[in-house]
Design a protein around this motif. Structure first.
Motif, short mmCIF file in Angstrom:
data_model
loop_
_atom_site.label_atom_id
_atom_site.label_comp_id
_atom_site.label_asym_id
_atom_site.label_seq_id
_atom_site.Cartn_x
_atom_site.Cartn_y
_atom_site.Cartn_z
N ASP A 1 0.86 7.01 -5.28
CA ASP A 1 -0.43 6.39 -4.93
C ASP A 1 -0.78 5.25 -5.87
N LYS A 2 0.25 4.52 -6.31
CA LYS A 2 0.04 3.29 -7.06
C LYS A 2 0.50 2.13 -6.18
N TYR A 3 0.22 0.90 -6.63
CA TYR A 3 0.38 -0.26 -5.75
C TYR A 3 1.32 -1.28 -6.34
N GLY B 1 0.21 8.17 3.19
CA GLY B 1 -0.71 7.78 2.13
C GLY B 1 -1.73 6.74 2.59
N ALA B 2 -2.44 6.20 1.62
CA ALA B 2 -3.53 5.27 1.90
C ALA B 2 -3.01 4.01 2.58
N ALA C 1 0.84 -1.19 0.00
CA ALA C 1 0.00 0.00 0.00
C ALA C 1 0.88 1.25 0.00
N PRO C 2 0.35 2.40 -0.42
CA PRO C 2 1.17 3.61 -0.53
C PRO C 2 1.92 3.98 0.74
N ARG C 3 1.32 3.81 1.93
CA ARG C 3 1.98 4.25 3.14
C ARG C 3 3.13 3.33 3.56
N HIS C 4 3.36 2.28 2.81
CA HIS C 4 4.48 1.37 3.10
C HIS C 4 5.82 2.09 2.97
#
Length: 266
Positions: free
Chosen positions: A219-221, A91-92, A81-84
């Motif tokens: 914001d991509k995965y 982020g998300a 996920a983005p906040r990783h």
């Protein structure tokens, strides 16, 4: 539901029932033996997957068996996920990833022959452009899935990580290609057969771990440890990525499925 939408769903279900479409599982089986990332000291590692028996048709549960599971977020086939990553630290989380972005067209780019010659192979912008020249542009909301052939090592921890003198030699993506996918392509996500979305030696690139830096920052995965990409056509498949909606999560083990025409050779 509108008539048109209902008809489209009915057509999908009919084609699945009649075998004109089939479902391919792209997921590595999850167990204590699943190969996982190993960071060098002083960095901390996640726990491997394990099951803890709670009851098994005994006094603790006479009619049932159940377990606790212990696992890190980024174990086996999993979503990033983005906040990783620090480039999108606020982020998300996994629960906030829009479900509409977890299903989309699959674009399968085969670099397996080149990885056989060089396990440190890095995907370049020109490789993606060449694929587009043959198969058409990357579609909005789609997933670029890189077939490296690395899934053949998916049940052999040593071969999967391929570490020599503390350096993991597994294929990945160049910093420029990662930036291009993040900033100039319309994809929602990027998937690989290796343990992570970056090369084994990705910390040596600029910026370090560029797929994480650029894609999650935009914001991509990412999705990793995929299997069976050889069963997908370059275009024409639908991919479905199903992580757990973990509140505050930076990633999650995921079941990843593809729907493909049954005429595709297996």
């Amino acid at each position: 539901m509108s008539t048109a939408a209902g008809t489209a769903v009915d057509q999908l279900l009919t084609q699945l029932a009649e075998g004109r479409l089939r479902i391919v599982d792209l997921t590595t089986r999850l167990s204590a033996d699943t190969p996982t990332l190993r960071l060098p000291e002083p960095y901390a590692n996640l726990v491997d997957f394990s099951l803890e028996e709670v009851s098994a048709f005994d006094d603790a549960g006479p009619l049932w068996r159940h377990h606790n599971i212990h696992t890190g977020e980024h174990i086996g086939t999993h979503l990033d996920a983005p906040r990783h990553w620090i480039s999108n630290r606020d982020g998300a989380d996994t629960a906030a990833v829009p479900v509409a972005r977890l299903i989309g067209p699959a674009h399968v780019l085969d670099v397996s022959a080149r990885v056989t010659e060089d396990p440190d192979f890095l995907l370049q912008v020109e490789d993606i452009r060449a694929w587009e020249g043959e198969h058409g542009p990357l579609r909005p909301g789609g997933w670029l899935l890189v077939r490296s052939g690395w899934d053949r090592y998916g049940h052999d921890r040593e071969a999967f990580l391929n570490t020599t003198d503390g350096v993991s030699h597994t294929p990945g993506i160049s910093a420029e290609a990662a930036r291009w996918l993040a900033e100039e392509s319309p994809i929602a996500g990027y998937g690989v057969e290796t343990v992570g979305i970056d090369a084994g030696n990705g910390f040596a690139l600029d910026p370090p771990m560029p797929a994480h830096h650029h894609l999650l920052g935009a914001d991509k995965y990412g999705v990793t440890s995929l299997q069976n990409l050889a069963l997908l056509p370059p275009t024409g498949a639908l991919v479905v990525v199903c992580p757990l909606p973990i509140v505050g999560g930076t990633g999650s083990p995921a079941r990843v499925l593809a729907v493909v025409p049954s005429t595709v050779e297996s």
